[in-house]
Design a protein around this motif. Structure first.
Motif: not given
Length: 124
Positions: A3-14, A23-30, A115-116
């Protein structure tokens, strides 16, 4: 399946920078290839960057080459997208995607889990 959860987006100037994390859950990510896609209003979801299972191989869409960097930390089950010199054309919802194969692909159909999404807005 991860399962995937993104973060870090936002508003930024050019010209500014943002770092997206997934972030991924689960034992087999690699064992998964990972990718970032984006979707702007009224447009189809498009490939941005991908990384293979080990992190040794990456690929990018031409429009972000030299500005974006994808990386992964298999010990922490995370994949990141460092975005520099952002342009208003980069404005979109950014999605993290996982593929149950070690090598990535550039098509949305090639990915099993999404992810969402996180919004990135670049102002001029």
């Amino acid at each position: 399946q991860v399962q995937l959860v993104e973060s870090g987006g936002g508003l930024v100037q050019a010209g500014g920078s943002l770092r997206l994390s997934c972030a991924a859950s689960g034992p087999t990510f690699s064992s998964y290839a990972m990718a970032w896609f984006r979707q702007a209003p009224g447009k189809e979801r498009e490939f941005v960057a991908a990384i293979n299972w080990s992190g040794r191989s990456t690929s990018y869409v031409d429009s972000v080459k030299g500005r974006f960097t994808i990386s992964r930390d298999n010990a922490k089950n995370t994949v990141s997208l460092q975005m520099n010199n952002l342009d208003p054309e980069d404005t979109a919802v950014y999605y993290c995607a996982a593929r149950r194969l070690r090598l990535p692909t550039v098509t949305t159909q090639g990915y099993d889990t999404w992810g969402q999404g996180t919004q990135v807005t670049v102002s001029s």
